[in-house]
Design an enzyme around this catalytic site. Structure first.
Site, PDB file in Angstrom:
ATOM      1  N   LYS A  20      -6.474  -5.016  -3.224  1.00 51.68           N
ATOM      2  CA  LYS A  20      -7.106  -5.701  -2.087  1.00 51.68           C
ATOM      3  C   LYS A  20      -8.162  -4.806  -1.453  1.00 51.68           C
ATOM      4  CE  LYS A  20      -3.402  -4.447   1.195  1.00 51.68           C
ATOM      5  NZ  LYS A  20      -4.156  -3.642   2.142  1.00 51.68           N
ATOM      6  N   CYS A  35      -2.001  -2.708   7.770  1.00 52.52           N
ATOM      7  CA  CYS A  35      -1.936  -3.616   6.604  1.00 52.52           C
ATOM      8  C   CYS A  35      -0.673  -4.476   6.582  1.00 52.52           C
ATOM      9  CB  CYS A  35      -2.101  -2.808   5.323  1.00 52.52           C
ATOM     10  SG  CYS A  35      -3.775  -2.140   5.186  1.00 52.52           S
ATOM     11  N   ASP A  76       0.798  -1.249   0.000  1.00 53.47           N
ATOM     12  CA  ASP A  76       0.000   0.000   0.000  1.00 53.47           C
ATOM     13  C   ASP A  76       0.826   1.293   0.000  1.00 53.47           C
ATOM     14  OD1 ASP A  76      -1.923  -1.936   0.229  1.00 53.47           O
ATOM     15  OD2 ASP A  76      -2.722  -1.276   2.158  1.00 53.47           O
TER      16      ASP A  76
HETATM   17  C1  C5J Z   1      -3.081   0.507   5.566  1.00 51.06           C
HETATM   18  C2  C5J Z   1      -4.875   1.639   6.677  1.00 51.06           C
HETATM   19  N1  C5J Z   1      -2.529   0.364   4.358  1.00 51.06           N
HETATM   20  N2  C5J Z   1      -4.107   2.018   7.690  1.00 51.06           N
HETATM   21  N3  C5J Z   1      -4.346   1.024   5.611  1.00 51.06           N
HETATM   22  O1  C5J Z   1      -2.470   0.214   6.571  1.00 51.06           O
HETATM   23  O2  C5J Z   1      -6.052   1.864   6.691  1.00 51.06           O
END
Ligand code: C5J
Length: 225
Positions: free
Chosen positions: A134, A167, A29
Site C-alpha cells: 500500500k 496505519c 505494516d
Molecule cells: C504506519 C507510519 N505503518 N506511522 N506508518 O503507521 O507512517
C-alpha cells in the site's frame, strides 16, 4: 470450532460476535524499518521497544489463526522503486533530511523490494497469505484488498500491527466505511507514543464502537480454541 460457528468474544464497548469463517486476521505494516533496532524508525529517534512488545502477542495470535486454517493477510507501506506512486506532498512532509526513497540503514526507505520494507521474520507471511503493498496509510487506498476480501467472503477483520494511531486507525476507519466489522486486540497494536496508543484505541471503541471493538489476543485465542 467450525468455520460457520459464531463465537462471542469479550470486547469493548460490548461483546464481538466473531464468525471465524468470514473473518480475516490483517497484520498492518509489521516491517523491519518500523520495528527493528537499527532501522529507519529508530534512526528518526523513535523507541522501537514500544513497537517490539507487540511481536510476541502477534506471533501467538497468528499461530492460533493459522492452526485453524483461517484467513490471514499482511500489509506493507511502501512505494515503487521509481517513486511514481509517491505523492510529492508525502515526500516532502516533515522537512526531514532523509526522505522516502533515500538510502537508509536497511536499503532505500519505504521502497518495495528493499530489506527494510520487508516484514519481520517473526511474522513472515506464508505463501497462502496475501501481502498487500500500500502506498498510503490506509490498507484500502489504491490496493486490491477490498476485492480480495470480497472474493473470499470476508465480512469481519481482526486488525493488528503498527502504528495504532496511523496505519491501524486509518485502516479500521476505511474498513468500517466499507461495511466490515473490525476487532482490534490492544496488545497486538503498537505506537511509538504511549499517549497515542491509549487514545488511538479509545477512538475506535468510543461512542458505542464508532469504528469497531477492542479486545486482546488471549481472549480471541480462547474463543477460537
Ligand atoms: C504506519 C507510519 N505503518 N506511522 N506508518 O503507521 O507512517
Amino acid at each position: 470450532m467450525t468455520g460457520h460457528q459464531t463465537l462471542t468474544v469479550q470486547a469493548e464497548p460490548y461483546p464481538f460476535e466473531l464468525s471465524p469463517g468470514s473473518c480475516a486476521l490483517l497484520l498492518i505494516d509489521m516491517q523491519r524499518d518500523f520495528l527493528e533496532p537499527g532501522g529507519f524508525g529508530e534512526m528518526l529517534g523513535n523507541d522501537v521497544s514500544q513497537l517490539r512488545r507487540v511481536i510476541e502477542p502477534n506471533r501467538k495470535l497468528l499461530a492460533g489463526w493459522r492452526a485453524k486454517a483461517l484467513a490471514v493477510m499482511h500489509t506493507r507501506e511502501g512505494h515503487r522503486p521509481d517513486l511514481s506512486d509517491l505523492p510529492p506532498a508525502k515526500k516532502i512532509r516533515g522537512r526531514g533530511k532523509t526522505r522516502i526513497g533515500d538510502p537508509g540503514p536497511m536499503g532505500r526507505i519505504l521502497v518495495r523490494g528493499e530489506a527494510g520494507h520487508d516484514i519481520i521474520p517473526e511474522l513472515y507471511p506464508i505463501p497462502s497469505e496475501p501481502v498487500i503493498d500500500k502506498p498510503g496509510k490506509g490498507a484500502f487506498f489504491a490496493t486490491d484488498l477490498h476485492a480480495i476480501l470480497q472474493n473470499r467472503g470476508i465480512k469481519q477483520l481482526i486488525v493488528t500491527g503498527v502504528t495504532t494511531e496511523v496505519c491501524v486507525n486509518t485502516t479500521v476507519r476505511e474498513a468500517n466505511d466499507r461495511g466490515y466489522d473490525c476487532l482490534v486486540p490492544e496488545d497486538c497494536v503498537g505506537s511509538y507514543f504511549p499517549e497515542f496508543q491509549t487514545m488511538g484505541l479509545k477512538m475506535i471503541k468510543a461512542q458505542g464502537g464508532i469504528f469497531g471493538w477492542v479486545s486482546n489476543s488471549e481472549t480471541i485465542l480462547a474463543a477460537i480454541a
